[in-house]
Write a protein that holds these residues in place. Structure first.
Motif, PDB file in Angstrom:
ATOM      1  N   THR A 108       0.831  -1.214   0.000  1.00  0.00           N
ATOM      2  CA  THR A 108       0.000   0.000   0.000  1.00  0.00           C
ATOM      3  C   THR A 108       0.861   1.258   0.000  1.00  0.00           C
ATOM      4  OG1 THR A 108      -0.172  -0.158   2.384  1.00  0.00           O
ATOM      5  CG2 THR A 108      -2.003  -1.019   1.123  1.00  0.00           C
ATOM      6  N   ALA A 160      -3.031  -0.281  -4.971  1.00  0.00           N
ATOM      7  CA  ALA A 160      -3.172  -1.119  -3.783  1.00  0.00           C
ATOM      8  C   ALA A 160      -3.604  -0.275  -2.593  1.00  0.00           C
ATOM      9  CB  ALA A 160      -1.860  -1.827  -3.473  1.00  0.00           C
ATOM     10  N   ASN A 161      -3.060   0.942  -2.534  1.00  0.00           N
ATOM     11  CA  ASN A 161      -3.418   1.821  -1.431  1.00  0.00           C
ATOM     12  C   ASN A 161      -4.899   2.169  -1.446  1.00  0.00           C
ATOM     13  OD1 ASN A 161      -3.736   4.577  -0.074  1.00  0.00           O
ATOM     14  ND2 ASN A 161      -1.705   3.917   0.583  1.00  0.00           N
ATOM     15  N   ASP A 182      -6.186   0.260   1.759  1.00  0.00           N
ATOM     16  CA  ASP A 182      -5.946   1.065   2.949  1.00  0.00           C
ATOM     17  C   ASP A 182      -7.219   1.515   3.678  1.00  0.00           C
ATOM     18  OD1 ASP A 182      -4.023   2.289   4.733  1.00  0.00           O
ATOM     19  OD2 ASP A 182      -4.826   4.181   3.988  1.00  0.00           O
ATOM     20  N   MET A 208       3.952   1.824   5.719  1.00  0.00           N
ATOM     21  CA  MET A 208       3.278   2.473   4.592  1.00  0.00           C
ATOM     22  C   MET A 208       3.655   3.957   4.518  1.00  0.00           C
ATOM     23  SD  MET A 208      -0.775   2.984   3.884  1.00  0.00           S
ATOM     24  CE  MET A 208      -0.912   4.196   5.170  1.00  0.00           C
TER      25      MET A 208
END
Lengths: 247, 288
Positions: free
Chosen positions: B112, B118-119, B123, B169
């Motif tokens: 992330t 992906a974040n 998240d 992160m």
């Protein structure tokens, strides 16, 4: 050979940073880009390095348009940008693909920049001038045919800067790479360049270019150079500065 | 053409820093020893005062026994071999929970932090889950995983996960763009960029995240063991409560403090080795 063909750069906020820029730099030539801040000189260099992309137009290296950073190009930034966790030696090694049998090449390059005794030092132990020389060594180790320099000495004190300018010319003598140098220091441009290109802002564009047919090394106190300095200062678009300062 | 060669002159003038670092490291070792003794002054002083006040009868022994009485209890527990079992099982739970939570957090935090997609995908969910008080998971974990080891280790892993995930992160997102560009100039692949730029640059904050995670691991092991266990330091706590033995309660609390501090010190020692390149205020302060 490096060729910039009709390059436009428009940022997301519709600001036109570069407007129809054309430029050719010949092998072994030293060319300076000068201009007030906001004239797009750094943007142009970033596009040539492949770190940024033109909105229109192309950059050609050896008759091929580039889409990514080119293996024949070395870049020296305003800051040394050394990896703080690597020793001087490993920072120089950073750009090599085959790092295995490079010890001799690294040693030679460190001698070139005068840092042979500091191979195992960490960046935090270096002065600003030494750190920038490591950055120069890192760019040289790949033996680039084109060296791009983005205000490489502007963060250094005047004494160190003068020294490193001489040093850079000394290094250039070895392999004679093509050098394209962005600077706002007119004296630096005059001491180093075969050609000086003056850029202007709003929109960023090439205004004029001057060919300096003077032998090197050049003395900073030379009267010729002083005359050139005055001419160049007149060419820079300083009207805004004047209106702001009331001169 | 003949140029003057500045490098020679710079060499002789700049040899000094390397020699200085050698003597600096000697000074740093001395400085560390001084720091250690300083840290002992206050706890030892408190123990002495506590013992004295207990001896003259200021503290009732059935509520606050003297340090010597607690030491005696610890000694008896050690001799019977009981203490070692309790410490062992608690350490095992913390270690396994830390390992599982830490590994998952490292993978997901790296993902992330590095990838914007992906974040955006993961998240928000993790941030929502992070805000659930972790003890609220206990009934569910016991229902799902039973009262044995699995539910305890899962709870510890959850506690470890979030601080490690968050710091890694954030650390990756804050890596200097300028260093990343150097990698791009040399046409690094994504994997090379992660391995040679992002990972080492993130290491200092990652170690802080691991320390936070380990601290929470120790917190959650108490919660897990209080909830239901027949062995472990948390069990010892509850045992002391039900049998009315304040010396056992205080002994367990002290053991938690000691174990937590020891494991954290171990982590710091490993971390210091890995980030010895750092040019930070605290390192500078140690040298001078």
């Amino acid at each position: 050979m490096l060729r910039v063909e009709n390059v436009y750069k428009q940022f997301d906020n519709s600001f036109l940073a570069l407007d129809a820029v054309n430029l050719e730099v010949h092998p072994g030539e030293i060319v300076s880009l000068v201009g007030t801040s906001g004239c797009g000189k750094s943007t142009l260099l970033r596009i040539i390095s492949g770190l940024d992309f033109p909105s229109e137009g192309d950059v050609w290296i050896d008759n091929e348009p580039i889409a990514n950073p080119h293996p024949e190009v070395g870049m020296i930034f305003q800051e040394p940008r050394l990896m703080p966790w690597l020793t001087v030696k490993d920072n120089v090694r950073f750009g090599l693909e085959q790092a295995a049998d490079s010890e001799a090449a690294i040693a030679t390059t460190l001698v070139k920049v005068g840092l042979a005794d500091f191979a195992n030092a960490l960046p935090r132990q270096l002065s600003g001038g030494m750190a920038q020389r490591v950055a120069i060594a890192r760019a040289l180790i790949t033996q680039p045919s084109i060296l791009l320099l983005d205000e490489p000495f502007s963060a250094l004190d005047a004494f160190t800067r003068t020294k490193l300018q001489d040093h850079l010319l000394h290094i250039w003598e070895y392999d004679r790479p093509t050098m394209l140098l962005v600077t706002h220091d007119i004296e630096e441009a005059l001491v180093l360049s075969d050609r000086i290109i003056v850029m202007r802002s709003n929109p960023g564009r090439i205004h004029r270019e001057f060919v300096l047919d003077l032998p090197r090394p050049r003395k900073r106190t030379d009267t010729h150079l002083q005359q050139w300095k005055e001419r160049l200062l007149n060419e820079l678009d300083l009207s805004l500065v004047r209106s702001l300062t009331g001169v | 053409m003949n140029y003057p060669s500045p490098p020679k002159r710079l060499n002789s003038a700049t040899l000094a820093p390397v020699q200085r670092t050698r003597s600096q490291s000697r000074r740093r070792r001395l400085g560390l020893r001084g720091h250690w003794t300083l840290g002992f002054i206050l706890p030892v002083g408190l123990l002495v005062v506590w013992e004295l006040l207990s001896r003259i009868g200021v503290f009732p022994p059935n509520l606050l026994p003297a340090p010597s009485a607690i030491a005696l209890t610890l000694w008896t527990l050690t001799l019977s071999g009981e203490l070692l079992i309790h410490i062992g099982i608690t350490l095992y739970r913390v270690f396994l929970g830390f390992l599982i939570g830490g590994v998952l957090a490292t993978i997901l935090g790296a993902l992330t932090g590095y990838s914007r997609v992906a974040n955006q995908l993961l998240d928000p969910l993790f941030q929502a889950l992070r805000n659930i008080p972790s003890l609220a998971w206990v009934p569910l974990f016991i229902l799902w995983l039973g009262i044995a080891e699995t539910s305890k280790i899962a709870l510890i892993a959850v506690g470890v996960f979030f601080p490690v995930y968050l710091t890694l992160m954030a650390g990756i997102q804050q890596v200097d763009r300028k260093l990343v560009e150097v990698g791009r100039v040399y046409r690094f692949s994504q994997a090379q960029l992660i391995w040679r730029v992002f990972l080492p640059a993130t290491l200092p904050s990652y170690i802080v995240g691991l320390r936070n995670g380990l601290g929470l691991g120790w917190m959650f092991v108490v919660a897990a063991e209080i909830m239901g266990a027949s062995r472990g330091l948390g069990f010892l706590l509850i045992d002391g409560q039900t049998t009315g033995r304040p010396d056992i309660i205080i002994a367990s609390i002290l053991l938690f403090a000691i174990m937590g501090k020891l494991t954290d010190t171990g982590l710091v020692a490993i971390g210091r080795r890995l980030v010895s390149w750092q040019d930070s205020y605290s390192l500078q302060a140690q040298k001078n």
